[in-house]
Design a protein around this motif. Sequence first.
Motif, PDB file in Angstrom:
ATOM      1  N   SER A  13     -38.934 -21.070  17.963  1.00 38.52           N
ATOM      2  CA  SER A  13     -38.800 -19.861  17.155  1.00 38.52           C
ATOM      3  C   SER A  13     -37.392 -19.283  17.242  1.00 38.52           C
ATOM      4  O   SER A  13     -36.912 -18.628  16.325  1.00 38.52           O
ATOM      5  CB  SER A  13     -39.817 -18.810  17.617  1.00 38.52           C
ATOM      6  OG  SER A  13     -39.633 -18.520  19.003  1.00 38.52           O
ATOM      7  N   ALA A  14     -36.720 -19.525  18.352  1.00 35.34           N
ATOM      8  CA  ALA A  14     -35.350 -19.035  18.501  1.00 35.34           C
ATOM      9  C   ALA A  14     -34.361 -19.901  17.738  1.00 35.34           C
ATOM     10  O   ALA A  14     -33.372 -19.395  17.186  1.00 35.34           O
ATOM     11  CB  ALA A  14     -34.981 -18.975  19.984  1.00 35.34           C
ATOM     12  N   HIS A  15     -34.628 -21.196  17.695  1.00 36.36           N
ATOM     13  CA  HIS A  15     -33.773 -22.151  16.979  1.00 36.36           C
ATOM     14  C   HIS A  15     -34.697 -23.089  16.203  1.00 36.36           C
ATOM     15  O   HIS A  15     -35.231 -24.046  16.761  1.00 36.36           O
ATOM     16  CB  HIS A  15     -32.887 -22.932  17.967  1.00 36.36           C
ATOM     17  CG  HIS A  15     -31.995 -22.073  18.802  1.00 36.36           C
ATOM     18  ND1 HIS A  15     -30.787 -21.580  18.348  1.00 36.36           N
ATOM     19  CD2 HIS A  15     -32.141 -21.610  20.076  1.00 36.36           C
ATOM     20  CE1 HIS A  15     -30.216 -20.864  19.293  1.00 36.36           C
ATOM     21  NE2 HIS A  15     -31.019 -20.852  20.351  1.00 36.36           N
ATOM     22  N   PHE A  16     -34.870 -22.790  14.922  1.00 35.21           N
ATOM     23  CA  PHE A  16     -35.907 -23.448  14.125  1.00 35.21           C
ATOM     24  C   PHE A  16     -35.740 -24.967  14.080  1.00 35.21           C
ATOM     25  O   PHE A  16     -36.725 -25.698  13.999  1.00 35.21           O
ATOM     26  CB  PHE A  16     -35.912 -22.883  12.701  1.00 35.21           C
ATOM     27  CG  PHE A  16     -36.374 -21.466  12.630  1.00 35.21           C
ATOM     28  CD1 PHE A  16     -37.699 -21.144  12.888  1.00 35.21           C
ATOM     29  CD2 PHE A  16     -35.499 -20.439  12.313  1.00 35.21           C
ATOM     30  CE1 PHE A  16     -38.143 -19.833  12.830  1.00 35.21           C
ATOM     31  CE2 PHE A  16     -35.920 -19.122  12.260  1.00 35.21           C
ATOM     32  CZ  PHE A  16     -37.247 -18.815  12.522  1.00 35.21           C
ATOM     33  N   LEU A  17     -34.508 -25.451  14.102  1.00 32.29           N
ATOM     34  CA  LEU A  17     -34.259 -26.893  14.082  1.00 32.29           C
ATOM     35  C   LEU A  17     -33.667 -27.380  15.400  1.00 32.29           C
ATOM     36  O   LEU A  17     -33.116 -28.482  15.461  1.00 32.29           O
ATOM     37  CB  LEU A  17     -33.327 -27.257  12.912  1.00 32.29           C
ATOM     38  CG  LEU A  17     -33.839 -26.909  11.502  1.00 32.29           C
ATOM     39  CD1 LEU A  17     -32.861 -27.404  10.453  1.00 32.29           C
ATOM     40  CD2 LEU A  17     -35.237 -27.498  11.263  1.00 32.29           C
ATOM     41  N   GLY A  18     -33.767 -26.592  16.415  1.00 30.83           N
ATOM     42  CA  GLY A  18     -33.258 -26.976  17.716  1.00 30.83           C
ATOM     43  C   GLY A  18     -31.764 -26.728  17.863  1.00 30.83           C
ATOM     44  O   GLY A  18     -31.127 -26.098  17.008  1.00 30.83           O
ATOM     45  N   THR A  19     -31.207 -27.224  18.957  1.00 28.54           N
ATOM     46  CA  THR A  19     -29.767 -27.108  19.201  1.00 28.54           C
ATOM     47  C   THR A  19     -29.197 -28.498  19.445  1.00 28.54           C
ATOM     48  O   THR A  19     -29.923 -29.439  19.785  1.00 28.54           O
ATOM     49  CB  THR A  19     -29.475 -26.212  20.419  1.00 28.54           C
ATOM     50  OG1 THR A  19     -30.091 -26.800  21.583  1.00 28.54           O
ATOM     51  CG2 THR A  19     -30.020 -24.810  20.207  1.00 28.54           C
ATOM     52  N   ASP A  20     -27.867 -28.626  19.295  1.00 26.71           N
ATOM     53  CA  ASP A  20     -27.233 -29.931  19.480  1.00 26.71           C
ATOM     54  C   ASP A  20     -26.790 -30.125  20.926  1.00 26.71           C
ATOM     55  O   ASP A  20     -27.167 -29.364  21.818  1.00 26.71           O
ATOM     56  CB  ASP A  20     -26.069 -30.101  18.502  1.00 26.71           C
ATOM     57  CG  ASP A  20     -24.929 -29.127  18.780  1.00 26.71           C
ATOM     58  OD1 ASP A  20     -24.984 -28.380  19.772  1.00 26.71           O
ATOM     59  OD2 ASP A  20     -23.966 -29.117  17.984  1.00 26.71           O
ATOM     60  N   ALA A  56     -29.316 -29.524  23.436  1.00 28.84           N
ATOM     61  CA  ALA A  56     -30.339 -30.433  22.897  1.00 28.84           C
ATOM     62  C   ALA A  56     -31.741 -29.859  23.051  1.00 28.84           C
ATOM     63  O   ALA A  56     -32.694 -30.572  23.386  1.00 28.84           O
ATOM     64  CB  ALA A  56     -30.240 -31.797  23.565  1.00 28.84           C
ATOM     65  N   ALA A  57     -31.879 -28.561  22.786  1.00 29.16           N
ATOM     66  CA  ALA A  57     -33.190 -27.914  22.879  1.00 29.16           C
ATOM     67  C   ALA A  57     -34.038 -28.302  21.671  1.00 29.16           C
ATOM     68  O   ALA A  57     -33.532 -28.483  20.569  1.00 29.16           O
ATOM     69  CB  ALA A  57     -33.025 -26.404  22.950  1.00 29.16           C
ATOM     70  N   THR A  58     -35.336 -28.430  21.896  1.00 35.64           N
ATOM     71  CA  THR A  58     -36.245 -28.781  20.811  1.00 35.64           C
ATOM     72  C   THR A  58     -36.402 -27.604  19.852  1.00 35.64           C
ATOM     73  O   THR A  58     -36.134 -26.447  20.217  1.00 35.64           O
ATOM     74  CB  THR A  58     -37.624 -29.162  21.381  1.00 35.64           C
ATOM     75  OG1 THR A  58     -38.117 -28.047  22.139  1.00 35.64           O
ATOM     76  CG2 THR A  58     -37.521 -30.384  22.261  1.00 35.64           C
ATOM     77  N   LEU A  72     -26.556 -15.528   5.181  1.00 35.69           N
ATOM     78  CA  LEU A  72     -27.903 -15.691   5.725  1.00 35.69           C
ATOM     79  C   LEU A  72     -27.929 -15.288   7.198  1.00 35.69           C
ATOM     80  O   LEU A  72     -26.942 -15.438   7.925  1.00 35.69           O
ATOM     81  CB  LEU A  72     -28.354 -17.144   5.567  1.00 35.69           C
ATOM     82  CG  LEU A  72     -28.486 -17.659   4.129  1.00 35.69           C
ATOM     83  CD1 LEU A  72     -28.850 -19.142   4.120  1.00 35.69           C
ATOM     84  CD2 LEU A  72     -29.528 -16.861   3.362  1.00 35.69           C
ATOM     85  N   PRO A  73     -29.072 -14.789   7.666  1.00 37.24           N
ATOM     86  CA  PRO A  73     -29.173 -14.352   9.070  1.00 37.24           C
ATOM     87  C   PRO A  73     -29.368 -15.539  10.020  1.00 37.24           C
ATOM     88  O   PRO A  73     -30.444 -15.749  10.581  1.00 37.24           O
ATOM     89  CB  PRO A  73     -30.402 -13.440   9.052  1.00 37.24           C
ATOM     90  CG  PRO A  73     -31.249 -13.977   7.944  1.00 37.24           C
ATOM     91  CD  PRO A  73     -30.294 -14.478   6.892  1.00 37.24           C
ATOM     92  N   VAL A  74     -28.326 -16.333  10.182  1.00 38.42           N
ATOM     93  CA  VAL A  74     -28.395 -17.492  11.080  1.00 38.42           C
ATOM     94  C   VAL A  74     -27.364 -17.316  12.187  1.00 38.42           C
ATOM     95  O   VAL A  74     -26.457 -16.484  12.096  1.00 38.42           O
ATOM     96  CB  VAL A  74     -28.136 -18.807  10.310  1.00 38.42           C
ATOM     97  CG1 VAL A  74     -29.239 -19.070   9.308  1.00 38.42           C
ATOM     98  CG2 VAL A  74     -26.776 -18.790   9.631  1.00 38.42           C
ATOM     99  N   ALA A  75     -27.490 -18.139  13.206  1.00 41.43           N
ATOM    100  CA  ALA A  75     -26.581 -18.060  14.342  1.00 41.43           C
ATOM    101  C   ALA A  75     -25.192 -18.560  13.971  1.00 41.43           C
ATOM    102  O   ALA A  75     -24.990 -19.199  12.936  1.00 41.43           O
ATOM    103  CB  ALA A  75     -27.151 -18.872  15.504  1.00 41.43           C
ATOM    104  N   ASP A  76     -24.251 -18.282  14.822  1.00 37.24           N
ATOM    105  CA  ASP A  76     -22.896 -18.781  14.646  1.00 37.24           C
ATOM    106  C   ASP A  76     -22.905 -20.302  14.832  1.00 37.24           C
ATOM    107  O   ASP A  76     -23.301 -20.794  15.894  1.00 37.24           O
ATOM    108  CB  ASP A  76     -21.972 -18.132  15.677  1.00 37.24           C
ATOM    109  CG  ASP A  76     -20.508 -18.500  15.468  1.00 37.24           C
ATOM    110  OD1 ASP A  76     -20.223 -19.476  14.755  1.00 37.24           O
ATOM    111  OD2 ASP A  76     -19.641 -17.809  16.047  1.00 37.24           O
ATOM    112  N   PRO A  77     -22.490 -21.081  13.818  1.00 39.77           N
ATOM    113  CA  PRO A  77     -22.564 -22.544  13.935  1.00 39.77           C
ATOM    114  C   PRO A  77     -21.585 -23.128  14.937  1.00 39.77           C
ATOM    115  O   PRO A  77     -21.712 -24.298  15.311  1.00 39.77           O
ATOM    116  CB  PRO A  77     -22.239 -23.015  12.514  1.00 39.77           C
ATOM    117  CG  PRO A  77     -21.397 -21.927  11.936  1.00 39.77           C
ATOM    118  CD  PRO A  77     -21.946 -20.658  12.506  1.00 39.77           C
TER     119      PRO A  77
END
Length: 295
Positions: A71-78, A66-68, A52-57
Amino acid sequence: MSSDVTKTGKVSRQSRSEFRLGLQQLIKNPLAAAGLVVILLFVLIAAFGPLLPVADPLKQHMNIRAATPSSAHFLGTDQLGRDVLARLIYATRASLLISGGAVLLALGLGVPLGLCAGYFGSWTDAVIMRFTDAILSFPAIILAIALVASLGTGIVNVMIAIGLVSMPVFARLVRASALLTKAEDYVLAARAIGVSNTRIMIRHILPSSIAPVTVQIGASFAVALIAEATLSFLGLGVQAPNPSWGMMLNDARDYLSDAPWLALFPSACISLAVLAVNFVGDGLRDALDPRYRDE
């Protein structure tokens, strides 16, 4: 005698027909059908997630911690700037792999032990049942933690620990079916004409256990999902930096007020997966029980 022997050749075919009829009935159950769709979706995500075209986990972006959701990160960042969606997708593979492997191990150990205990009885039954009683005498999660602490952390060891803890349930189910079936006329007839014990157990006794064991697989899989998440939450399961649902919950503990989505999304995945498996398990129970079957 000849009619009894003839009956033996029909038992396995009849069991397969009943099983197929049960599956058809399962599809008619809306909750069970919805559960099957959700389980299939999780399986597809686990199997094809890397495509899938997702970012490197595992890639960290300390400038967007901890970004909300955006569109760049659909579920945010940790807390380390890693994409939550990508980590959830890769965590699905680990959770399903461990849970599925644990259930398969429990089946592989419990079914033969239950068959031997129920069919041979006597001291064989006593030894096997006391062994399962010893395992059941401990709280399941406590025993799993003790086993992982002894074996060491890691996916394989967690799989072994959960599988061993789940094994007694399958052994007892199969033993109960074997105790009932071995007294049937067609089994006695097969023994009278010299059919081997192994063949009798596999061809004539094991099919009678298919329905209860199938239902128990669903229940055990749900328990294994929760156990894996618990062990990973405690730091005994999947090890960092590889993601798992339980580990993601552990990482989110300190950010519940500032970034609640870090705990919300892995919690939702665990709850949805367990709920789907339980729906399918309930549907299988009703479908394989003639009392609930639609005519």
